[in-house]
Design an enzyme around this catalytic site. Structure first.
Site, PDB file in Angstrom:
ATOM      1  N   LYS A 155       0.836  -1.187   0.000  1.00 53.49           N
ATOM      2  CA  LYS A 155       0.000   0.000   0.000  1.00 53.49           C
ATOM      3  C   LYS A 155       0.885   1.256   0.000  1.00 53.49           C
ATOM      4  O   LYS A 155       2.051   1.122   0.366  1.00 53.49           O
ATOM      5  CB  LYS A 155      -0.945  -0.003   1.199  1.00 53.49           C
ATOM      6  CG  LYS A 155      -0.244   0.249   2.552  1.00 53.49           C
ATOM      7  CD  LYS A 155      -1.243   0.504   3.617  1.00 53.49           C
ATOM      8  CE  LYS A 155      -1.459   1.976   3.870  1.00 53.49           C
ATOM      9  NZ  LYS A 155      -0.652   2.523   4.973  1.00 53.49           N
ATOM     10  N   ASP A 184      -2.322  -6.075   2.531  1.00 56.46           N
ATOM     11  CA  ASP A 184      -2.876  -5.196   3.563  1.00 56.46           C
ATOM     12  C   ASP A 184      -2.527  -5.884   4.872  1.00 56.46           C
ATOM     13  O   ASP A 184      -3.106  -6.924   5.201  1.00 56.46           O
ATOM     14  CB  ASP A 184      -4.397  -5.064   3.410  1.00 56.46           C
ATOM     15  CG  ASP A 184      -4.965  -4.068   4.407  1.00 56.46           C
ATOM     16  OD1 ASP A 184      -4.696  -4.222   5.615  1.00 56.46           O
ATOM     17  OD2 ASP A 184      -5.671  -3.130   3.992  1.00 56.46           O
ATOM     18  N   HIS A 185      -1.574  -5.341   5.607  1.00 57.49           N
ATOM     19  CA  HIS A 185      -1.037  -6.142   6.715  1.00 57.49           C
ATOM     20  C   HIS A 185      -2.073  -6.402   7.806  1.00 57.49           C
ATOM     21  O   HIS A 185      -1.915  -7.309   8.604  1.00 57.49           O
ATOM     22  CB  HIS A 185       0.273  -5.551   7.258  1.00 57.49           C
ATOM     23  CG  HIS A 185       0.104  -4.408   8.203  1.00 57.49           C
ATOM     24  ND1 HIS A 185      -0.045  -3.117   7.801  1.00 57.49           N
ATOM     25  CD2 HIS A 185       0.080  -4.363   9.561  1.00 57.49           C
ATOM     26  CE1 HIS A 185      -0.161  -2.331   8.844  1.00 57.49           C
ATOM     27  NE2 HIS A 185      -0.096  -3.066   9.938  1.00 57.49           N
ATOM     28  N   LYS A 189      -3.269 -10.122  10.414  1.00 55.34           N
ATOM     29  CA  LYS A 189      -3.395 -10.219  11.876  1.00 55.34           C
ATOM     30  C   LYS A 189      -4.377 -11.330  12.228  1.00 55.34           C
ATOM     31  O   LYS A 189      -5.491 -11.376  11.691  1.00 55.34           O
ATOM     32  CB  LYS A 189      -3.878  -8.885  12.468  1.00 55.34           C
ATOM     33  CG  LYS A 189      -2.863  -7.751  12.324  1.00 55.34           C
ATOM     34  CD  LYS A 189      -3.377  -6.481  12.974  1.00 55.34           C
ATOM     35  CE  LYS A 189      -2.535  -5.274  12.594  1.00 55.34           C
ATOM     36  NZ  LYS A 189      -1.390  -5.018  13.437  1.00 55.34           N
ATOM     37  N   GLU A 223      -3.719   5.206  17.643  1.00 52.60           N
ATOM     38  CA  GLU A 223      -2.277   5.013  17.827  1.00 52.60           C
ATOM     39  C   GLU A 223      -1.781   6.091  18.766  1.00 52.60           C
ATOM     40  O   GLU A 223      -2.213   7.245  18.660  1.00 52.60           O
ATOM     41  CB  GLU A 223      -1.550   5.159  16.495  1.00 52.60           C
ATOM     42  CG  GLU A 223      -1.801   4.023  15.547  1.00 52.60           C
ATOM     43  CD  GLU A 223      -0.979   4.190  14.282  1.00 52.60           C
ATOM     44  OE1 GLU A 223       0.205   3.870  14.319  1.00 52.60           O
ATOM     45  OE2 GLU A 223      -1.534   4.670  13.285  1.00 52.60           O
ATOM     46  N   HIS A 247      -6.987  -0.555   5.732  1.00 51.86           N
ATOM     47  CA  HIS A 247      -7.091  -1.427   6.907  1.00 51.86           C
ATOM     48  C   HIS A 247      -8.503  -1.419   7.509  1.00 51.86           C
ATOM     49  O   HIS A 247      -9.069  -2.462   7.819  1.00 51.86           O
ATOM     50  CB  HIS A 247      -6.101  -1.006   7.988  1.00 51.86           C
ATOM     51  CG  HIS A 247      -4.686  -0.889   7.502  1.00 51.86           C
ATOM     52  ND1 HIS A 247      -4.138  -1.771   6.609  1.00 51.86           N
ATOM     53  CD2 HIS A 247      -3.692  -0.008   7.792  1.00 51.86           C
ATOM     54  CE1 HIS A 247      -2.873  -1.433   6.380  1.00 51.86           C
ATOM     55  NE2 HIS A 247      -2.586  -0.360   7.078  1.00 51.86           N
ATOM     56  N   LYS A 348      -3.936   9.318  15.060  1.00 51.08           N
ATOM     57  CA  LYS A 348      -2.610   9.265  15.685  1.00 51.08           C
ATOM     58  C   LYS A 348      -2.644  10.147  16.934  1.00 51.08           C
ATOM     59  O   LYS A 348      -3.511  11.000  17.077  1.00 51.08           O
ATOM     60  CB  LYS A 348      -1.554   9.790  14.726  1.00 51.08           C
ATOM     61  CG  LYS A 348      -1.477   8.943  13.445  1.00 51.08           C
ATOM     62  CD  LYS A 348      -0.055   8.697  13.029  1.00 51.08           C
ATOM     63  CE  LYS A 348       0.035   7.875  11.766  1.00 51.08           C
ATOM     64  NZ  LYS A 348       0.394   6.477  11.989  1.00 51.08           N
TER      65      LYS A 348
HETATM   66  C1  BG6 Z   1       0.387   1.507   8.330  1.00 48.69           C
HETATM   67  C2  BG6 Z   1       0.227   2.993   8.306  1.00 48.69           C
HETATM   68  O1  BG6 Z   1      -0.223   0.928   7.204  1.00 48.69           O
HETATM   69  O2  BG6 Z   1      -0.207   0.977   9.507  1.00 48.69           O
HETATM   70  C3  BG6 Z   1       0.851   3.610   9.552  1.00 48.69           C
HETATM   71  O3  BG6 Z   1       0.849   3.522   7.147  1.00 48.69           O
HETATM   72  C4  BG6 Z   1       0.299   2.970  10.796  1.00 48.69           C
HETATM   73  O4  BG6 Z   1       0.641   5.005   9.580  1.00 48.69           O
HETATM   74  C5  BG6 Z   1       0.373   1.456  10.714  1.00 48.69           C
HETATM   75  O5  BG6 Z   1       1.052   3.433  11.891  1.00 48.69           O
HETATM   76  C6  BG6 Z   1      -0.362   0.817  11.864  1.00 48.69           C
HETATM   77  O6  BG6 Z   1      -0.162  -0.563  11.854  1.00 48.69           O
HETATM   78  P1  BG6 Z   1      -0.291  -1.413  13.188  1.00 48.69           P
HETATM   79  O7  BG6 Z   1      -0.161  -2.827  12.741  1.00 48.69           O
HETATM   80  O8  BG6 Z   1       0.827  -0.971  14.098  1.00 48.69           O
HETATM   81  O9  BG6 Z   1      -1.619  -1.103  13.778  1.00 48.69           O
END
Ligand code: BG6
Length: 510
Positions: A155, A184-185, A189, A223, A247, A348
């Protein structure tokens, strides 16, 4: 367990941060846990002038991201892993002839027996994706007659609906959709995947999973960190593009979707696309005004330390109106969800890092225990994505004593209780899936476009709409106070703490 065929992983952008921070540590864990195929090679590709051994030093031997994983390990294991890593310098430009690269791949293939199976991982700016795909195709590296070829793209996938379509069209000129894996990580999860299992492997939730029993759905992604060193990228992106379009809409699609007919990639993705297409697109300015909130963190003091405001961050325009907080209320126009509001926010510099889905059930339609204090204590199902991963159900119990006073009690499950299971990190799981040709947890072209279709009008309104305000919130609080107005009549957002079972409002004072 599925078989992983011999193969080569070619990483474009290999000298960049993602390779050292996420990809190589994930590959190392897969290696250590014996998930890699017998013949496997990683070829890092980028524009830096590095030798194989420089590359190994950078991403393994001297990498701070691997320190924890390699701390107590026999150095022979690390050496054996390093022997699988190679590097190829592309020269000045990614848009060049890949003849040299092709030769290197052919040589490595002969030496290491990778059966001409290749995954190309594009960890480069998206503006390079199409050029890389074209150059690979020009030297036949998209040809599946001699081993399979897959391409993984990171992404952001597009900047808008139009650019996402262009990107899809561009890639489709050289690779078939079945060869393209959009990562999409969040889908990697465990807790996100568990949304599917919670819903479709139980008979107790699904009958209630609809407008008859659900009052509203709330999703929070918070976050505690700011934009850190990514101000330059983030200022052009903002929370909606960075987190919500991908996400969070992925999570929404898993909450909203209908039961798929089976668990293969297309059966699941067909339902997710349908879900995304049923989100009501906000068209007129009034709806957009009433249902969206954007805000930005301003400087404050957290735990005695001064924290920069967003506009003071490196790489950020001092007059920037980019949002670091986005809250959106919307509806889903289908049989199951008609009239159920969804509230989704991401930000954030919040008080804590937490992601959770809260299903708020309706209060009983006939109140028997009239003076019980039951009002406003709806049943909730809280699905905690991170941290303190688990599931919590809030339900009413009788307070001991005379009469029928009702109190809320917790029924909880924690992933940490499954101690024996080694939970794979998101990138490990996703890389292994792509290596095995399983695209279930990757986004399909139509899925990405459907998500942009919903997000585009909001972005457009925020950029060009009349009187759009960017609110300020002090770093370290739960966003601007008027964000509660979005949840009109329902009180406020459930501002969760780090621990799943703590009630909102819980705080640690020393
Ligand atoms: C990323 C964003 O895709 O996901 C970041 O670009 C964000 O801005 C991050 O901090 C959050 O990922 P996770 O897995 O820590 O919730």
């Amino acid at each position: 367990m599925k078989k992983t065929e011999n193969q080569m992983l070619i990483i474009f952008g290999a000298s960049g941060d993602l390779t050292a921070r996420k990809l190589v540590p994930a590959l190392f864990s897969l290696f250590k846990d014996n998930h890699l195929p017998e013949n496997f090679v990683v070829l890092g590709v980028s524009r830096s002038n590095l030798s194989d051994s420089d590359f190994r030093k950078k991403v393994v031997q001297e990498s701070e991201y691997l320190k924890k994983k390699t701390k107590d390990l026999d150095s022979k294991i690390i050496d054996r892993f390093c022997e699988k890593l190679f590097y190829e310098d592309l020269g000045k430009d990614y848009d060049t002839s890949y003849k040299g690269l092709q030769k290197r791949i052919t040589d490595l293939n002969v030496e290491h027996g990778t059966d001409q199976n290749c995954i190309f991982y594009l960890s480069t700016p998206p503006s390079l994706y199409e050029a890389i795909a074209k150059n690979l195709a020009e030297v036949g590296l998209n040809d599946q007659n001699t081993g399979w070829k897959r391409i993984i793209v990171e992404k952001p996938f597009g900047y808008s609906l139009e650019s996402a379509r262009q990107l899809n069209d561009g890639l489709h000129q050289y690779f078939k959709e079945s060869q393209i894996y959009r990562i999409d990580h969040y889908l990697g999860k465990e807790t996100v995947q568990n949304l599917l299992v919670t819903r479709f492997a139980n008979s107790i939730f699904e009958p209630l999973w609809n407008r008859n029993y659900i009052h509203h759905v709330e999703i929070t992604n918070a976050e505690s960190g700011g934009v850190e060193l990514r101000g330059g990228y983030y200022d052009k992106s903002g929370a909606l593009r960075d987190m919500f379009q991908n996400h969070l809409l992925q999570i929404v699609s898993l909450v909203v979707m209908e039961p798929p007919i089976g668990s293969n990639a297309d059966e699941i993705r067909n339902e997710k696309v349908k879900a995304l297409k049923s989100l009501r697109i906000m068209k007129d300015e009034k709806t957009l005004h009433d249902n969206t909130i954007k805000a930005q963190y301003i400087s404050s003091i957290i735990n005695g330390e001064k924290v920069k405001g967003y506009r003071e961050e490196e790489g950020v325009d001092p007059d920037s109106s980019t949002e670091t907080y986005a809250a959106i209320k919307f509806y889903v126009d289908n049989w199951r969800w008609a009239d159920v509001p969804f509230y989704v926010r991401t930000a954030k510099r919040m008080p804590t890092k937490v992601t959770e889905v809260v299903i708020h059930f309706k209060t009983p339609h006939h109140q028997i225990f009239k003076d019980s204090g039951l009002n406003n204590k709806d049943n909730k199902l809280i699905i905690r994505i991170q941290p303190d991963e688990g599931i919590l159900i809030k339900f009413g119990v009788k307070v001991p004593g005379q009469g029928f006073k009702v109190e809320r009690a917790n029924l909880d499950f924690y992933y940490s209780s499954l101690v024996e299971n080694n939970v794979m990190e998101a990138y490990e799981r996703l890389l292994l899936d792509a290596m095995q040709g399983d695209a279930t947890l990757y986004a399909r072209a139509d899925e990405v476009e459907a998500a942009w279709e919903f997000v585009d009008p909001i972005l457009d309104y925020w950029k060009n709409g009349k009187g759009v305000k960017t609110y300020g919130y002090s770093a370290g609080v739960w966003g601007p106070t008027n964000a509660d107005e979005l949840i009109e009549g329902l009180g406020m957002w459930r501002n969760p703490s780090e621990n799943l079972a703590d009630d909102p409002g819980f705080c640690v004072i020393c």
